[in-house]
Write an enzyme that holds these catalytic residues in place. Sequence first.
Site, short mmCIF file in Angstrom:
data_model
loop_
_atom_site.label_atom_id
_atom_site.label_comp_id
_atom_site.label_asym_id
_atom_site.label_seq_id
_atom_site.Cartn_x
_atom_site.Cartn_y
_atom_site.Cartn_z
N GLY A 137 1.02 9.63 41.06
CA GLY A 137 2.13 10.75 41.14
C GLY A 137 2.63 11.32 39.79
N GLY A 138 3.09 12.05 39.66
CA GLY A 138 3.93 12.48 37.98
C GLY A 138 3.20 13.13 36.55
N HIS A 197 3.23 3.66 28.03
CA HIS A 197 2.71 2.60 28.06
C HIS A 197 2.08 1.64 27.04
CE1 HIS A 197 3.33 2.85 32.92
NE2 HIS A 197 1.91 3.32 32.41
N ILE A 231 8.81 6.13 37.73
CA ILE A 231 7.94 5.55 38.50
C ILE A 231 6.91 6.79 39.16
CG2 ILE A 231 8.63 5.90 41.01
CD1 ILE A 231 11.26 5.03 40.65
N GLY A 232 6.09 6.53 39.38
CA GLY A 232 4.60 7.02 40.06
C GLY A 232 3.84 6.42 40.31
N GLY A 244 3.27 2.09 40.16
CA GLY A 244 4.78 1.90 40.77
C GLY A 244 5.88 1.94 39.17
N ILE A 245 6.44 0.99 39.34
CA ILE A 245 7.11 1.45 37.51
C ILE A 245 6.38 0.59 36.32
CG2 ILE A 245 8.94 1.42 39.39
CD1 ILE A 245 9.00 -1.28 37.52
N ALA A 246 7.67 1.08 35.31
CA ALA A 246 8.08 0.90 34.32
C ALA A 246 9.04 1.11 33.43
CB ALA A 246 7.06 2.19 33.14
N CYS A 285 7.13 12.31 31.06
CA CYS A 285 7.57 13.51 33.02
C CYS A 285 8.44 14.90 32.43
CB CYS A 285 8.95 12.55 33.06
SG CYS A 285 8.47 10.61 32.82
#
Length: 221
Positions: free
Chosen positions: A82-83, A88, A158-159, A170-172, A188
Amino acid sequence: MVRTSLRNALFSERPARWAVSEGLVAYPDACLAMERLAADICDGAPEMVWLLEHPPLYTAGTSARSEDLLDPRFPVFRSPRGGQFTYHGPGQRVAYVMLNLAERRRDVRGFVAALEDWLIEALAAFTIRGERREDRVGVWVDRRRPGEPPREDKIAAIGVRIRRWVTFHGIALNVEPDLSHFGGIVPCGVTAPGFGVTSLVDLGIPATLADADAALRDSFQ
């Protein structure tokens, strides 16, 4: 109290395996590995939190808008998470969280909220006050100064994706990435003035990825 109980139900009651990958992991390789791990967890394999770094790249989530890709200076990958668009790269700790919510708590919104709370508690170990926003997923830092316009910077994204009640992606958390690399996207989808991105090092905290890993693990457990 309700949020604490929810977070405990999702994270604390059952242990999960932790894995850390050295070096940079290609995004397609990580996605294939997550698909396999998530399928195995559906069949009863142990859950996992996977910590890694990616080479510089952009990912487009299921809600990404093409106009938010401003400068494709790095490879762009479509992602089932999602998102919207995110970046990254080296110096950013990515944590792919693969849990079986059927064995914990079948609550998608609660899972995302628990991820935010997890990050906020980890940031507190560095004396940083992370905050969540009802209208924006992720964790933010209020950087307004007296006499200046409001400013909030995002420190963690978060995605997630959930299949058969098993979570992946998950998260970054931004530890020490090159923040100029975020300039190729609208992170985002937040276009309003006064919103940016930050990191632990940008906030004056000389943290390493190992420091971030320790804080994330302590907060999770």
